[in-house]
Write an enzyme that holds these catalytic residues in place. Structure first.
Site, PDB file in Angstrom:
ATOM      1  CB  SER A  15      -7.138 -10.999   9.515  1.00 32.95           C
ATOM      2  OG  SER A  15      -7.879 -11.256   8.338  1.00 32.95           O
ATOM      3  CE  LYS A  57      -5.921 -13.804  12.950  1.00 33.29           C
ATOM      4  NZ  LYS A  57      -4.519 -13.819  13.421  1.00 33.29           N
ATOM      5  CB  THR A  78       0.233 -19.438   4.110  1.00 33.60           C
ATOM      6  OG1 THR A  78      -1.079 -19.345   4.691  1.00 33.60           O
ATOM      7  CG2 THR A  78       0.831 -18.060   3.926  1.00 33.60           C
ATOM      8  CG  ASP A 120      -0.241 -26.256  22.541  1.00 33.69           C
ATOM      9  OD1 ASP A 120      -0.673 -25.194  22.036  1.00 33.69           O
ATOM     10  OD2 ASP A 120      -0.947 -27.278  22.675  1.00 33.69           O
ATOM     11  CG  ASN A 125       3.345 -15.307  11.900  1.00 32.56           C
ATOM     12  OD1 ASN A 125       2.676 -14.842  10.969  1.00 32.56           O
ATOM     13  ND2 ASN A 125       3.829 -16.547  11.863  1.00 32.56           N
ATOM     14  CE1 TYR A 136      -7.922 -16.441  11.423  1.00 34.19           C
ATOM     15  CE2 TYR A 136      -9.099 -15.069   9.850  1.00 34.19           C
ATOM     16  CZ  TYR A 136      -7.916 -15.554  10.369  1.00 34.19           C
ATOM     17  OH  TYR A 136      -6.705 -15.143   9.831  1.00 34.19           O
ATOM     18  CG  ASP A 171       5.057 -23.260  14.774  1.00 33.20           C
ATOM     19  OD1 ASP A 171       4.191 -24.100  15.088  1.00 33.20           O
ATOM     20  OD2 ASP A 171       4.911 -22.481  13.824  1.00 33.20           O
ATOM     21  CB  VAL A 227      -1.226 -14.761   2.867  1.00 35.82           C
ATOM     22  CG1 VAL A 227       0.270 -14.754   2.559  1.00 35.82           C
ATOM     23  CG2 VAL A 227      -1.649 -13.446   3.529  1.00 35.82           C
TER      24      VAL A 227
HETATM   25  P1  NAD Z   1       0.090 -21.112   8.803  1.00 38.85           P
HETATM   26  O1  NAD Z   1      -1.001 -22.049   9.180  1.00 38.85           O
HETATM   27  O2  NAD Z   1       0.969 -21.446   7.660  1.00 38.85           O
HETATM   28  O3  NAD Z   1       1.030 -20.827  10.070  1.00 38.85           O
HETATM   29  C1  NAD Z   1       0.517 -20.657  11.371  1.00 38.85           C
HETATM   30  C2  NAD Z   1       1.545 -21.211  12.355  1.00 38.85           C
HETATM   31  O4  NAD Z   1       1.030 -21.051  13.698  1.00 38.85           O
HETATM   32  C3  NAD Z   1       1.783 -22.719  12.144  1.00 38.85           C
HETATM   33  O5  NAD Z   1       3.155 -22.983  11.951  1.00 38.85           O
HETATM   34  C4  NAD Z   1       1.247 -23.352  13.399  1.00 38.85           C
HETATM   35  O6  NAD Z   1       1.950 -24.513  13.833  1.00 38.85           O
HETATM   36  C5  NAD Z   1       1.370 -22.210  14.425  1.00 38.85           C
HETATM   37  N1  NAD Z   1       0.459 -22.473  15.533  1.00 38.85           N
HETATM   38  C6  NAD Z   1      -0.887 -22.642  15.452  1.00 38.85           C
HETATM   39  N2  NAD Z   1      -1.368 -23.017  16.648  1.00 38.85           N
HETATM   40  C7  NAD Z   1      -0.313 -23.080  17.507  1.00 38.85           C
HETATM   41  C8  NAD Z   1      -0.175 -23.440  18.877  1.00 38.85           C
HETATM   42  N3  NAD Z   1      -1.220 -23.822  19.611  1.00 38.85           N
HETATM   43  N4  NAD Z   1       1.053 -23.380  19.425  1.00 38.85           N
HETATM   44  C9  NAD Z   1       2.133 -23.022  18.691  1.00 38.85           C
HETATM   45  N5  NAD Z   1       2.066 -22.683  17.395  1.00 38.85           N
HETATM   46  C10 NAD Z   1       0.853 -22.728  16.802  1.00 38.85           C
HETATM   47  O7  NAD Z   1      -0.635 -19.730   8.596  1.00 38.85           O
HETATM   48  P2  NAD Z   1      -0.146 -18.333   7.981  1.00 38.85           P
HETATM   49  O8  NAD Z   1      -1.009 -18.071   6.810  1.00 38.85           O
HETATM   50  O9  NAD Z   1       1.336 -18.277   7.847  1.00 38.85           O
HETATM   51  O10 NAD Z   1      -0.660 -17.373   9.138  1.00 38.85           O
HETATM   52  C11 NAD Z   1       0.164 -16.537   9.929  1.00 38.85           C
HETATM   53  C12 NAD Z   1      -0.725 -15.460  10.528  1.00 38.85           C
HETATM   54  O11 NAD Z   1      -1.305 -14.677   9.475  1.00 38.85           O
HETATM   55  C13 NAD Z   1      -1.909 -16.012  11.335  1.00 38.85           C
HETATM   56  O12 NAD Z   1      -2.076 -15.257  12.512  1.00 38.85           O
HETATM   57  C14 NAD Z   1      -3.089 -15.831  10.399  1.00 38.85           C
HETATM   58  O13 NAD Z   1      -4.317 -15.735  11.086  1.00 38.85           O
HETATM   59  C15 NAD Z   1      -2.697 -14.550   9.695  1.00 38.85           C
HETATM   60  N6  NAD Z   1      -3.389 -14.331   8.406  1.00 38.85           N
HETATM   61  C16 NAD Z   1      -3.251 -15.254   7.402  1.00 38.85           C
HETATM   62  C17 NAD Z   1      -3.952 -15.026   6.200  1.00 38.85           C
HETATM   63  C18 NAD Z   1      -3.866 -16.017   5.051  1.00 38.85           C
HETATM   64  O14 NAD Z   1      -4.638 -15.867   4.074  1.00 38.85           O
HETATM   65  N7  NAD Z   1      -2.978 -16.999   5.079  1.00 38.85           N
HETATM   66  C19 NAD Z   1      -4.731 -13.880   6.047  1.00 38.85           C
HETATM   67  C20 NAD Z   1      -4.828 -12.973   7.094  1.00 38.85           C
HETATM   68  C21 NAD Z   1      -4.141 -13.212   8.281  1.00 38.85           C
END
Ligand code: NAD
Length: 243
Positions: free
Chosen positions: A130, A147, A178, A51, A78, A143, A36, A176
């Protein structure tokens, strides 16, 4: 599900789903390399901060994880970012960020991980798509497109690399609870707790997903319990499909 002796790389390990996923993988016996932007304070066997927009970093992650853990059996792509708005509200920066994190980084990581896993007799890759990658929702054009792209890439890779003993699947969550979802509510001026509770009333199961609900499905796709599942897009939505 049993992961003793297995080595896993998890991106987005500091996020809502990632934190829970790392905890559950380790509790089930896996050794985990966490990636991360910042990985301080995450309990894991290896820390690989960086990154994902940096191609050199993304290309190198699987080998660095394999070197640190003594092998690589599981990769979970993820990490993700969400940009909001119609195409006419989307900046060049939104475009590059979304494509870079949600599509290009998993592409680079899979491309590097597959030969490592193949040389070791196989493995499992789980990408995070997603529901919106299967059927788009309004006002998140780029977005949704990213996906859909990672969903399609997963299906292609699932076909192309099964013969090497590598199963590649994607989990497709709906909402979700989060930081990704909650920060969106906060930005639009809603109280996240109230908004999450209200959103839960629209789900047949009566609540939106918690990170654990998604992490457990990822564990299933990473485990031998899903040994005949390959190239699948597994929707996890509490009974609420995006229409
Ligand atoms: P989140 O924002 O809590 O976590 C995403 C993580 O990705 C963060 O820790 C962030 O630092 C990391 N990240 C982003 N850009 C980065 C970069 N350039 N380099 C390194 N790390 C990077 O989100 P989440 O809800 O835990 O999402 C996890 C996955 O689930 C994602 O792919 C998201 O698209 C997918 N998702 C989430 C939902 C929702 O409702 N939360 C729904 C469908 C899909």
């Amino acid at each position: 599900m049993e992961f003793a002796g297995k080595s896993a790389l998890v991106t987005g390990a500091a996020g809502g789903i990632g934190t829970t996923l790392v905890r559950r993988l380790r509790a089930a016996g896996a050794q985990v390399a966490v990636a991360d932007r910042l990985t301080d304070g995450i309990e894991a066997e290896a820390h690989l901060p960086g990154d994902l927009l940096d191609p050199t970093y993304a290309d190198a992650l699987p080998q660095r994880a394999a070197d640190a853990l003594g092998g690589l059996d599981i990769v979970v792509n993820n990490a993700g970012v969400i940009t909001r708005g119609a195409v006419t509200e989307t900046s060049d920066q939104d475009w590059s960020l979304s494509l870079g994190v949600n599509v290009e980084a998993p592409f680079r990581i899979c491309r590097a991980a597959i030969p490592i896993m193949a040389a070791n007799g196989g493995g499992a890759i789980v990408n995070t798509a997603s529901c919106w990658g299967l059927r788009p929702g309004p006002n998140h054009a780029v977005y949704c497109m990213t996906k859909a792209a990672i969903a399609s890439l997963t299906q292609c890779m699932g076909m192309d690399h099964a013969h090497q003993g590598i199963r590649i699947n994607a989990v497709c969550p709906n909402e979700v609870n989060t930081p990704m979802l909650r920060s969106g509510f906060a930005k639009r001026g809603f109280d996240p707790d109230t908004a999450v509770a209200k959103l839960g009333q629209t789900v047949p199961l009566g609540r939106i997903a918690e990170p654990e609900d998604i992490a457990d499905v990822i564990l299933f796709l990473a485990s031998d319990a899903s040994r005949y599942v390959c190239g699948a897009l597994l929707e996890v939505n509490g009974g609420k499909p995006v229409s």
